[in-house]
Design a protein around this motif. Structure first.
Motif, short mmCIF file in Angstrom:
data_model
loop_
_atom_site.label_atom_id
_atom_site.label_comp_id
_atom_site.label_asym_id
_atom_site.label_seq_id
_atom_site.Cartn_x
_atom_site.Cartn_y
_atom_site.Cartn_z
N GLU A 20 0.92 -1.21 -0.03
CA GLU A 20 0.10 0.02 -0.12
C GLU A 20 0.79 1.08 -0.07
O GLU A 20 1.79 1.20 0.71
CB GLU A 20 -0.85 0.01 1.09
CG GLU A 20 -1.99 0.76 0.98
CD GLU A 20 -2.88 0.66 2.37
OE1 GLU A 20 -3.46 1.63 2.84
OE2 GLU A 20 -3.43 -0.55 2.55
N GLY A 21 0.57 2.15 -0.92
CA GLY A 21 1.36 3.34 -0.74
C GLY A 21 2.57 3.33 -1.77
O GLY A 21 3.29 4.37 -1.90
N GLU A 125 13.14 -13.99 -3.18
CA GLU A 125 12.89 -14.32 -1.73
C GLU A 125 12.45 -12.90 -1.27
O GLU A 125 12.70 -12.05 -1.80
CB GLU A 125 13.67 -14.76 -0.77
CG GLU A 125 14.28 -16.43 -1.20
CD GLU A 125 15.38 -16.94 -0.06
OE1 GLU A 125 15.26 -16.39 0.95
OE2 GLU A 125 15.67 -18.28 -0.52
N PRO A 126 11.19 -12.90 -0.28
CA PRO A 126 10.71 -11.51 0.03
C PRO A 126 11.75 -10.74 0.74
O PRO A 126 12.61 -11.50 1.47
CB PRO A 126 9.70 -12.17 0.99
CG PRO A 126 9.82 -13.43 1.21
CD PRO A 126 10.86 -13.95 0.22
N SER A 127 11.70 -9.52 0.62
CA SER A 127 12.42 -8.74 1.49
C SER A 127 11.76 -8.56 2.85
O SER A 127 10.70 -9.13 3.23
CB SER A 127 12.24 -7.16 1.11
OG SER A 127 10.91 -6.41 1.13
N ALA A 128 12.43 -7.96 3.77
CA ALA A 128 11.90 -8.10 5.31
C ALA A 128 10.51 -7.21 5.28
O ALA A 128 9.63 -7.75 6.00
CB ALA A 128 12.92 -7.12 6.07
N GLN A 129 10.22 -6.21 4.47
CA GLN A 129 9.04 -5.65 4.62
C GLN A 129 7.99 -6.41 3.83
O GLN A 129 6.75 -6.52 4.43
CB GLN A 129 9.20 -4.10 3.46
CG GLN A 129 7.73 -3.49 3.50
CD GLN A 129 7.96 -2.35 2.71
OE1 GLN A 129 8.96 -2.03 2.01
NE2 GLN A 129 6.83 -1.37 2.62
N GLU A 130 8.28 -7.21 2.74
CA GLU A 130 7.34 -8.26 2.29
C GLU A 130 6.97 -9.35 3.21
O GLU A 130 5.74 -9.80 3.41
CB GLU A 130 7.90 -8.68 0.90
CG GLU A 130 7.89 -7.60 -0.13
CD GLU A 130 8.83 -7.82 -1.31
OE1 GLU A 130 8.41 -7.48 -2.55
OE2 GLU A 130 9.65 -8.80 -1.30
N LEU A 131 8.07 -9.79 3.58
CA LEU A 131 7.90 -10.80 4.84
C LEU A 131 6.87 -10.55 6.03
O LEU A 131 6.02 -11.16 6.30
CB LEU A 131 9.16 -11.41 5.59
CG LEU A 131 9.39 -12.69 5.74
CD1 LEU A 131 8.99 -13.72 5.16
CD2 LEU A 131 10.72 -12.87 6.40
N ALA A 132 7.19 -9.21 6.51
CA ALA A 132 6.02 -8.62 7.15
C ALA A 132 4.77 -8.50 6.86
O ALA A 132 3.56 -8.97 7.73
CB ALA A 132 6.55 -7.34 7.91
N ALA A 133 4.61 -8.04 5.72
CA ALA A 133 3.26 -8.03 4.94
C ALA A 133 2.57 -9.28 4.92
O ALA A 133 1.27 -9.64 5.25
CB ALA A 133 3.32 -7.28 3.66
N ILE A 135 3.07 -12.08 6.77
CA ILE A 135 2.87 -12.54 7.97
C ILE A 135 1.46 -11.88 8.55
O ILE A 135 0.46 -12.46 8.96
CB ILE A 135 3.66 -12.19 9.00
CG1 ILE A 135 5.04 -13.12 8.82
CG2 ILE A 135 3.35 -12.36 10.71
CD1 ILE A 135 6.50 -12.61 9.57
N THR A 136 1.27 -10.59 8.23
CA THR A 136 0.19 -9.74 8.40
C THR A 136 -1.17 -10.46 7.70
O THR A 136 -2.19 -10.62 8.26
CB THR A 136 0.07 -8.19 8.12
OG1 THR A 136 1.28 -7.80 9.02
CG2 THR A 136 -1.05 -7.55 8.53
N VAL A 137 -0.94 -10.71 6.60
CA VAL A 137 -1.96 -11.19 5.64
C VAL A 137 -2.36 -12.55 6.28
O VAL A 137 -3.52 -12.95 6.24
CB VAL A 137 -1.53 -11.28 4.26
CG1 VAL A 137 -2.65 -12.29 3.66
CG2 VAL A 137 -1.55 -9.91 3.54
N ALA A 138 -1.41 -13.58 6.45
CA ALA A 138 -1.60 -14.85 7.00
C ALA A 138 -2.24 -14.74 8.31
O ALA A 138 -3.21 -15.56 8.60
CB ALA A 138 -0.27 -15.48 7.23
#
Length: 195
Positions: A20-21, A125-133, A135-138
């Motif tokens: 987002e953004g 592989e996902p970046s740290a930001q993508e990994l956090a996102a 985890i949030t979606v999961a």
């Protein structure tokens, strides 16, 4: 002679990570061709590929056309049975999302009313930001299983699983026995997506 068995198959785009953004350049997430190559995870599309193969063999070897036609009919019957079995197995999972490390199950998901959320996109592989996102979606979706392939590292999948108090299950789109493998995968999805 080289024959593209996927000719005429409408290819799905590869999954992309969106934030987002975040502004994206038009080609920022383009991957080799940008289309999902894993068409063999769809029984419907494998039947289409089988017809291309049978037609090509018949053109090249018309003396054995009856054998190719009989073998195609037998395979199409096996695929029709498989498809019916998978529809029954996954009937209660319609509309559910699943998290997968490598985005190999897009056509399977499309055929059976599921939604694939990929950890890895375009071989990255996902970046740290993508990994956090992810985890949030999961967490938001109540996802407790991350599907990974034995052919790839499971480190990022294990990290997500720890964060969501879940588990990593290994499935492969490359198993030798295609028919039985899709049944096994459908059973795994059905269990993971059960309410």
């Amino acid at each position: 002679r080289v024959v593209d068995t996927a000719v005429g198959i409408e290819r799905l785009p590869l999954a992309e990570h969106h934030h987002e953004g975040e502004e994206e350049e038009e080609d920022e997430h383009e991957h080799s061709e940008g289309l999902d190559p894993h068409v063999w995870t769809s029984p419907r599309l494998v039947a289409q590929q089988a017809r291309v193969i049978a037609n090509t063999l018949t053109e090249l070897d018309p003396a054995n056309a009856d054998d190719y036609a009989a073998n195609l009919a037998a395979l199409e019957a096996d695929i029709a049975t498989l498809d019916a079995d998978l529809r029954t197995t996954l009937s209660d999972a319609q509309g559910r999302k699943f998290l997968v490390f490598h985005p190999a199950w897009g056509y399977f998901a499309h055929d059976y009313g599921l939604e694939q959320i990929a950890v890895e996109v375009g071989g990255q592989e996902p970046s740290a930001q993508e990994l956090a996102a992810l985890i949030t979606v999961a967490r938001q979706e109540g996802i407790r299983v991350i599907f990974a392939q034995p052919e790839f590292s499971t480190a990022d999948a294990a990290t997500i699983a720890r964060e969501i108090d879940g588990e990593v299950l290994l499935i492969s789109p490359l198993a030798e026995d295609w028919l039985e493998n899709l049944r096994t995968v459908a059973d795994a999805f059905a269990r993971a997506l059960a309410d």
